[in-house]
Design an enzyme around this catalytic site. Sequence first.
Site, PDB file in Angstrom:
ATOM      1  N   ASP A   1      42.278  38.863  46.815  1.00 36.91           N
ATOM      2  CA  ASP A   1      43.280  38.288  45.831  1.00 36.91           C
ATOM      3  C   ASP A   1      44.070  37.775  45.803  1.00 36.91           C
ATOM      4  OD1 ASP A   1      43.009  35.932  43.460  1.00 36.91           O
ATOM      5  OD2 ASP A   1      41.430  37.939  42.077  1.00 36.91           O
TER       6      ASP A   1
ATOM      7  N   SER B   1      37.176  40.050  38.073  1.00 32.13           N
ATOM      8  CA  SER B   1      36.465  40.885  38.949  1.00 32.13           C
ATOM      9  C   SER B   1      36.225  41.767  39.022  1.00 32.13           C
ATOM     10  CB  SER B   1      37.417  40.583  40.892  1.00 32.13           C
ATOM     11  OG  SER B   1      38.456  40.454  40.513  1.00 32.13           O
TER      12      SER B   1
ATOM     13  N   GLU C   1      45.336  48.035  42.628  1.00 31.45           N
ATOM     14  CA  GLU C   1      46.039  47.198  41.456  1.00 31.45           C
ATOM     15  C   GLU C   1      47.178  47.892  41.915  1.00 31.45           C
ATOM     16  OE1 GLU C   1      46.244  44.272  39.922  1.00 31.45           O
ATOM     17  OE2 GLU C   1      48.127  45.295  39.462  1.00 31.45           O
TER      18      GLU C   1
ATOM     19  N   HIS D   1      35.257  33.085  41.073  1.00 29.91           N
ATOM     20  CA  HIS D   1      34.635  34.288  40.254  1.00 29.91           C
ATOM     21  C   HIS D   1      32.784  33.750  40.335  1.00 29.91           C
ATOM     22  CE1 HIS D   1      37.927  35.719  37.573  1.00 29.91           C
ATOM     23  NE2 HIS D   1      37.300  36.710  38.913  1.00 29.91           N
TER      24      HIS D   1
ATOM     25  N   ASP E   1      48.721  50.438  47.503  1.00 26.65           N
ATOM     26  CA  ASP E   1      49.321  48.649  48.031  1.00 26.65           C
ATOM     27  C   ASP E   1      47.627  47.957  48.669  1.00 26.65           C
ATOM     28  OD1 ASP E   1      50.455  46.172  49.143  1.00 26.65           O
ATOM     29  OD2 ASP E   1      50.108  47.241  50.968  1.00 26.65           O
TER      30      ASP E   1
HETATM   31  N1  SAM Z   1      40.623  40.134  41.341  1.00 25.48           N
HETATM   32  C1  SAM Z   1      41.314  39.763  39.872  1.00 25.48           C
HETATM   33  C2  SAM Z   1      40.155  38.804  39.248  1.00 25.48           C
HETATM   34  O1  SAM Z   1      39.593  37.657  39.756  1.00 25.48           O
HETATM   35  O2  SAM Z   1      40.267  39.179  37.737  1.00 25.48           O
HETATM   36  C3  SAM Z   1      42.683  38.702  39.893  1.00 25.48           C
HETATM   37  C4  SAM Z   1      44.002  39.831  40.429  1.00 25.48           C
HETATM   38  S1  SAM Z   1      45.284  38.656  40.053  1.00 25.48           S
HETATM   39  C5  SAM Z   1      45.332  37.471  41.044  1.00 25.48           C
HETATM   40  C6  SAM Z   1      46.984  39.510  41.695  1.00 25.48           C
HETATM   41  C7  SAM Z   1      46.422  41.416  41.214  1.00 25.48           C
HETATM   42  O3  SAM Z   1      47.199  41.875  42.388  1.00 25.48           O
HETATM   43  C8  SAM Z   1      47.722  41.265  40.187  1.00 25.48           C
HETATM   44  O4  SAM Z   1      46.972  41.965  38.731  1.00 25.48           O
HETATM   45  C9  SAM Z   1      48.778  41.856  40.717  1.00 25.48           C
HETATM   46  O5  SAM Z   1      49.288  42.692  39.992  1.00 25.48           O
HETATM   47  C10 SAM Z   1      48.082  42.708  42.313  1.00 25.48           C
HETATM   48  N2  SAM Z   1      48.735  42.745  43.195  1.00 25.48           N
HETATM   49  C11 SAM Z   1      50.021  42.453  43.549  1.00 25.48           C
HETATM   50  N3  SAM Z   1      50.967  43.035  44.544  1.00 25.48           N
HETATM   51  C12 SAM Z   1      49.415  43.490  45.424  1.00 25.48           C
HETATM   52  C13 SAM Z   1      49.534  45.034  46.120  1.00 25.48           C
HETATM   53  N4  SAM Z   1      49.876  44.762  47.242  1.00 25.48           N
HETATM   54  N5  SAM Z   1      48.658  45.532  46.199  1.00 25.48           N
HETATM   55  C14 SAM Z   1      48.073  45.437  44.945  1.00 25.48           C
HETATM   56  N6  SAM Z   1      47.627  45.025  44.251  1.00 25.48           N
HETATM   57  C15 SAM Z   1      48.592  43.722  44.015  1.00 25.48           C
END
Ligand code: SAM
Length: 275
Positions: A158, A94, A112, A18, A137
């Site tokens: 991420d 983020s 998400e 971040h 996705d």
């Molecule tokens: N970017 C966020 C932050 O920095 O605050 C943290 C994200 S976290 C590491 C990863 C997120 O991706 C989770 O909430 C998870 O549910 C979501 N996720 C997992 N696979 C995914 C996909 N194929 N498409 C979209 N979201 C997905």
Amino acid sequence: MNYRHAFHAGNACDVAKHALLVALLQALRMKAKPFRVLDTHAGIGSYVLASAEAERTGEWRAGIGRVADITEGPLADYTGLVRAAGFPDIYPGSPDLARALLRQDDQLVLCELHPEDHATLRSRYRGDSQVAVHRRDAWEAVEALTPFPERRGLVLIDPPFEQPGEFERAAATLARLRHRFRAGIVAAWYPIKHRAPPRAFHTALRDAQVPDCITAELLLREPTDPTRLNGCGLLVANPPHGFAQRAEAILAALLPHLAQGEAGAACSVTRITPE
Ligand code: SAM
């Protein structure tokens, strides 16, 4: 989908990601022309640190808990945003950090996939005309939603790295994205548990000749125990002018607080592929 970011929000690797994200967004704000941010794996946007999830791991205490008071130097912009978001009660994800740095004509697009986390995210930004929230996705969305109509901006990738093959998927996505959206900045976060997977990721980017990639890495300790999150990296393609130096200063400022003298702790900014 087992991963829930609420257990990990504000940990040392979230902080590194971040703080670097804020520097990228500030670089975008240097030009008057509007920009767009696509956060492909958005989480829920904002995290209550007294929640059962955050309390269970307590990870934020060894992350943002150690740096939030800093008011000067390369971390000041990031920590200022964290305090403004409500720390120590709240830690901004983020989406909230990006939202805080949008100007009137800038846009934020969030994806998400987790049904509950998507619902939380959607209600958080309901009625905000500058934020679009998709239950979609990430890997499909990144193809469908780029290049941006503004022709400038940032894609943050991420993933949770809970599925095998996510490094390979990130490398292939970066290669395609760089080809289609040359003007865009792409930032891809990755964990460092042991050295081999990030090295293979960098090699894949070199083999695919993805232009102009640098990586900013923070090692909390020597990555000898692959069951632990020993550090993280942010791969940045098409980094803004001066970002590499800024990233070096940010990581150097974080290191003594987050690693606290552990053997093998280090930080680096390295060019992976030529401009
Ligand atoms: N970017 C966020 C932050 O920095 O605050 C943290 C994200 S976290 C590491 C990863 C997120 O991706 C989770 O909430 C998870 O549910 C979501 N996720 C997992 N696979 C995914 C996909 N194929 N498409 C979209 N979201 C997905």
